[in-house]
Design a protein around this motif. Structure first.
Motif, PDB file in Angstrom:
ATOM      1  N   GLN A  25       0.864  -1.181   0.000  1.00  0.00           N
ATOM      2  CA  GLN A  25       0.000   0.000   0.000  1.00  0.00           C
ATOM      3  C   GLN A  25       0.898   1.227   0.000  1.00  0.00           C
ATOM      4  O   GLN A  25       1.731   1.398   0.886  1.00  0.00           O
ATOM      5  CB  GLN A  25      -0.891  -0.033   1.246  1.00  0.00           C
ATOM      6  N   TYR A  85      -3.202  -0.034  -3.934  1.00  0.00           N
ATOM      7  CA  TYR A  85      -4.062  -0.606  -2.890  1.00  0.00           C
ATOM      8  C   TYR A  85      -4.952  -1.666  -3.507  1.00  0.00           C
ATOM      9  O   TYR A  85      -5.510  -1.463  -4.586  1.00  0.00           O
ATOM     10  CB  TYR A  85      -4.922   0.503  -2.274  1.00  0.00           C
ATOM     11  N   SER A  86      -5.116  -2.777  -2.819  1.00  0.00           N
ATOM     12  CA  SER A  86      -6.026  -3.826  -3.280  1.00  0.00           C
ATOM     13  C   SER A  86      -7.378  -3.607  -2.632  1.00  0.00           C
ATOM     14  O   SER A  86      -7.475  -3.567  -1.420  1.00  0.00           O
ATOM     15  CB  SER A  86      -5.494  -5.205  -2.891  1.00  0.00           C
ATOM     16  N   GLY A  87      -8.393  -3.472  -3.440  1.00  0.00           N
ATOM     17  CA  GLY A  87      -9.721  -3.234  -2.882  1.00  0.00           C
ATOM     18  C   GLY A  87     -10.161  -1.804  -3.103  1.00  0.00           C
ATOM     19  O   GLY A  87      -9.639  -1.096  -3.957  1.00  0.00           O
ATOM     20  N   PRO A 113     -10.197   1.866  -2.094  1.00  0.00           N
ATOM     21  CA  PRO A 113      -9.380   2.746  -1.239  1.00  0.00           C
ATOM     22  C   PRO A 113     -10.204   3.876  -0.628  1.00  0.00           C
ATOM     23  O   PRO A 113     -11.213   4.296  -1.184  1.00  0.00           O
ATOM     24  CB  PRO A 113      -8.350   3.308  -2.213  1.00  0.00           C
ATOM     25  N   GLU A 114      -9.722   4.351   0.506  1.00  0.00           N
ATOM     26  CA  GLU A 114     -10.231   5.603   1.084  1.00  0.00           C
ATOM     27  C   GLU A 114      -9.087   6.598   1.021  1.00  0.00           C
ATOM     28  O   GLU A 114      -8.015   6.351   1.585  1.00  0.00           O
ATOM     29  CB  GLU A 114     -10.651   5.401   2.541  1.00  0.00           C
ATOM     30  N   SER A 141      -5.000   2.697   5.198  1.00  0.00           N
ATOM     31  CA  SER A 141      -4.600   1.308   4.970  1.00  0.00           C
ATOM     32  C   SER A 141      -5.650   0.350   5.513  1.00  0.00           C
ATOM     33  O   SER A 141      -6.582   0.745   6.227  1.00  0.00           O
ATOM     34  CB  SER A 141      -3.258   1.038   5.658  1.00  0.00           C
ATOM     35  N   ASN A 142      -5.487  -0.928   5.203  1.00  0.00           N
ATOM     36  CA  ASN A 142      -6.454  -1.920   5.682  1.00  0.00           C
ATOM     37  C   ASN A 142      -6.276  -2.225   7.171  1.00  0.00           C
ATOM     38  O   ASN A 142      -7.021  -3.010   7.737  1.00  0.00           O
ATOM     39  CB  ASN A 142      -6.371  -3.200   4.850  1.00  0.00           C
ATOM     40  N   THR A 143      -5.285  -1.598   7.819  1.00  0.00           N
ATOM     41  CA  THR A 143      -5.139  -1.698   9.275  1.00  0.00           C
ATOM     42  C   THR A 143      -5.433  -0.349   9.927  1.00  0.00           C
ATOM     43  O   THR A 143      -4.982  -0.071  11.037  1.00  0.00           O
ATOM     44  CB  THR A 143      -3.715  -2.156   9.652  1.00  0.00           C
ATOM     45  N   ASP A 144      -6.177   0.491   9.215  1.00  0.00           N
ATOM     46  CA  ASP A 144      -6.631   1.785   9.748  1.00  0.00           C
ATOM     47  C   ASP A 144      -5.493   2.752  10.061  1.00  0.00           C
ATOM     48  O   ASP A 144      -5.597   3.568  10.967  1.00  0.00           O
ATOM     49  CB  ASP A 144      -7.503   1.597  10.996  1.00  0.00           C
TER      50      ASP A 144
END
Lengths: 113, 108
Positions: free
Chosen positions: B2, B27-29, B31-32, B91-94
């Motif tokens: 990411q 980013y996979s998915g 994104p914000e 990120s996917n871990t906030d």
């Protein structure tokens, strides 16, 4: 006045000394963060905490330590193990619901002589 | 991985000219994405977020998933727009991942 307060704004230390930077927030935010800002490198995450008594390493945690004993406080200690401690340090907080919306402090500039 | 890439360190324009600050992400998915701004002698603050699709101070940013970009645009730059701009990805871990920033200079 609500927000994030960092202190001190400027700090000078000799090599080999540990230094603690203060960060306090009165926004009732659950999450708090420490970033390091260097010219040309943007902001890099040092440590973050999403809840009291818990914290996680960021991308550049080596040579730093933190604690989160109270919701409103997240002090950062720059230890003598940090190889390039001279930098601008930013503290931020966010609510649990809007984790991408960070509120930042004014920053602390640390110079190691 | 990411990542956020801001290819320009400095962007200089004259007042009234259009502005585009580039931001690309990895980013996979879904994104914000966010834009943050730091004016001289002020703290870093949120400018806008893609999810709200709002215009703030005349700035807009559209997410282009095909080009993995989130460029910040303004049709007519003002001197008070001079600042440091950072693109950021949640990120996917906030955790918020920042780009290296672009300094915008608007000349009179």
């Amino acid at each position: 006045d609500g927000g994030i307060t960092q202190s001190p704004k400027y700090l000078f230390r000799k090599e080999g000394q540990n230094v603690t930077l203060s960060c306090e927030q009165n926004l009732n935010h659950d999450a708090m963060y420490w970033y390091r800002q260097d010219p040309g490198q943007g902001l890099r995450l040092i440590y973050y905490s999403q809840i009291v008594n818990d914290f996680q390493k960021g991308d550049i945690a080596e040579g730093y330590s933190v604690s989160r004993e109270k919701k409103e406080s997240f002090p950062l200690t720059v230890t003598s193990a940090q190889k390039n401690p001279t930098a601008f340090y930013l503290c931020a907080s966010s609510s649990a619901r809007y984790t991408g919306e960070l509120f930042f402090g004014e920053g602390s500039r640390l110079t190691v002589l | 991985a990411q990542r956020v890439t801001q290819p320009e360190k400095l962007l200089s324009v004259f007042k009234g000219a259009p502005v585009e600050l580039k931001c690309n992400y990895s980013y996979s998915g879904s994104p914000e994405l966010f834009w943050y701004v730091q004016y001289s002698r002020q703290r870093l603050q949120l400018l806008l977020r893609h999810i709200s699709r709002e215009s703030i101070k005349g700035f807009t940013a559209d997410l282009n998933k095909g080009e993995t970009s989130f460029h910040l645009k303004k049709p007519f730059a003002q001197e008070e727009d001079s600042a440091m701009y950072y693109c950021a990805l949640l990120s996917n871990t906030d955790k918020l991942i920042f780009g290296t920033g672009t300094r915008l200079q608007v000349f009179p």
